[in-house]
Design a protein around this motif. Structure first.
Motif, short mmCIF file in Angstrom:
data_model
loop_
_atom_site.label_atom_id
_atom_site.label_comp_id
_atom_site.label_asym_id
_atom_site.label_seq_id
_atom_site.Cartn_x
_atom_site.Cartn_y
_atom_site.Cartn_z
N LYS A 254 0.83 -1.21 0.00
CA LYS A 254 0.00 0.00 0.00
C LYS A 254 0.87 1.26 0.00
O LYS A 254 0.54 2.25 -0.65
N GLU A 255 1.96 1.20 0.75
CA GLU A 255 2.86 2.37 0.82
C GLU A 255 3.50 2.65 -0.54
O GLU A 255 3.63 3.80 -0.95
N LEU A 256 3.89 1.59 -1.23
CA LEU A 256 4.46 1.78 -2.58
C LEU A 256 3.41 2.34 -3.54
O LEU A 256 3.70 3.26 -4.31
N LEU A 257 2.21 1.79 -3.46
CA LEU A 257 1.14 2.26 -4.34
C LEU A 257 0.84 3.73 -4.09
O LEU A 257 0.70 4.51 -5.04
N GLY A 258 0.78 4.11 -2.81
CA GLY A 258 0.51 5.51 -2.48
C GLY A 258 -0.86 5.94 -2.97
O GLY A 258 -1.79 5.13 -3.08
N ARG A 259 -0.97 7.22 -3.31
CA ARG A 259 -2.25 7.76 -3.75
C ARG A 259 -2.15 8.30 -5.18
O ARG A 259 -1.09 8.74 -5.62
N ALA A 260 -3.26 8.24 -5.87
CA ALA A 260 -3.41 8.90 -7.18
C ALA A 260 -2.44 8.39 -8.25
O ALA A 260 -2.06 9.13 -9.15
N ARG A 261 -2.02 7.14 -8.16
CA ARG A 261 -1.11 6.57 -9.18
C ARG A 261 -1.77 6.51 -10.55
O ARG A 261 -1.13 6.76 -11.57
N ALA A 262 -3.06 6.15 -10.57
CA ALA A 262 -3.76 6.04 -11.85
C ALA A 262 -3.92 7.42 -12.49
O ALA A 262 -3.73 7.59 -13.70
N LYS A 263 -4.25 8.42 -11.68
CA LYS A 263 -4.37 9.79 -12.18
C LYS A 263 -3.04 10.26 -12.76
O LYS A 263 -2.97 10.84 -13.83
N LYS A 264 -1.97 9.97 -12.02
CA LYS A 264 -0.63 10.39 -12.44
C LYS A 264 -0.27 9.81 -13.81
O LYS A 264 0.27 10.51 -14.67
#
Length: 312
Positions: A254-264
């Motif tokens: 989860k930490e690697l995934l973080g937030r807003a990866r798809a948006k990025k």
């Protein structure tokens, strides 16, 4: 006319996938105007943004369109209220229990379709009272089933068990693919990746160009511990694989995934650090085109191949 064209009051049994960061009002209205069913992808929209897209879509088309709602969405009550207030008549639900919202939506006169990846969930959706189901195979882009069942094995297995209309999804992006799915028992098809690489898609041009460049083997289903997702192999994907070598905890993933990866990746065009969600069919997508042209090619190829087979 068939079950799907009757259900949605559309010309062709072709539904555009409600993809996050890709499926705004421009794409949905273009697909609906071409004779299919356009879907606005609510999964990447704040409630007020969704309302704006619905209102713009209503101005851009007088044809039916719908909303795709992932049921993991944090503000889902607000999303559902907006859908009702704006008079949307078709909702596709996914990533959750169909029982949660089906009776509420149907009570408001809304046609409900649920996305499934197995026979088990298809039966649950039918029991919940949905009007149709989308059976999505392992080939699909974005979030996917853990079972890794391919579309062309899933469709006949589901068709054998349910009585409601079945829409095939995953690995379909051409008229030939559409005909093959319908020969196996589907009543219509849902197409995502091919519409992601259109001029009307809200995806970043970097992502659209990546879709065109993808070859077979360039995508992989990963992150099964969280929610399985098919990604283009880029630097972020390599980081995931490197982490897996360390036998990570769910928290580390989860930490690697973080937030807003798809948006990025898909909306902002960061091809190294973003999630680039696309289906295996991308290997057959060679050009960014207008929706109208893509639609024409799919329908004409479907009719051509069908007439050839009918003569055999």
């Amino acid at each position: 006319m068939n079950k799907i064209t009757n259900l949605f009051n559309i010309k062709y049994p072709i539904v555009q996938g409600g993809m996050i960061w890709v499926s705004g009002w421009k794409l949905a209205s273009a697909v609906s105007n071409a004779g299919g069913l356009g879907l606005i992808g609510a999964g990447s929209m704040y409630p007020d943004v969704l309302r704006e897209h619905i209102q713009k879509c209503k101005k851009a088309t007088d044809k039916p369109f719908g909303i795709n709602v992932p049921m993991l969405y944090p503000d889902i009550e607000k999303i559902m209220d907006i859908i009702v207030e704006e008079g949307v008549k078709i909702v596709f639900t996914s990533a959750g229990n169909p029982k949660t919202w089906t009776s509420f939506l149907k009570g408001k006169g809304i046609t409900v379709v649920h996305v499934v990846s197995s026979v088990k969930f298809a039966l649950k959706a039918e029991a919940a009272g949905v009007d149709a189901i989308v059976c999505e195979g392992f080939e699909a882009g974005g979030h996917n089933g853990r079972e890794e069942t391919t579309t062309f094995t899933l469709i006949p297995m589901v068709k054998e068990q349910v009585k409601i209309p079945v829409i095939a999804a995953g690995g379909i992006g051409s008229g030939r693919g559409m005909l093959a799915a319908m020969v196996l028992g589907s009543d219509g098809v849902q197409i995502g990746s091919r519409f992601a690489a259109t001029q009307e898609s809200s995806a970043h041009i970097n992502f659209k160009n990546t879709i065109v460049d993808v070859k077979d083997g360039d995508t992989q289903l990963t992150l099964k511990e969280l929610a399985p997702v098919r990604l283009v192999k880029n630097r972020f994907y390599d980081d995931i694989q490197e982490l897996y070598q360390q036998n990570p905890s769910i928290l580390q993933i989860k930490e690697l995934l973080g937030r807003a990866r798809a948006k990025k990746g898909m909306f902002e065009g960061d091809l190294d650090n973003g999630e680039l969600e696309i289906g295996q069919i991308a290997g057959l997508i060679h050009e960014i085109k207008p929706v109208k042209e893509v639609f024409k090619e799919i329908v004409e190829e479907f009719e051509l191949v069908k007439s050839f087979i009918d003569r055999l």
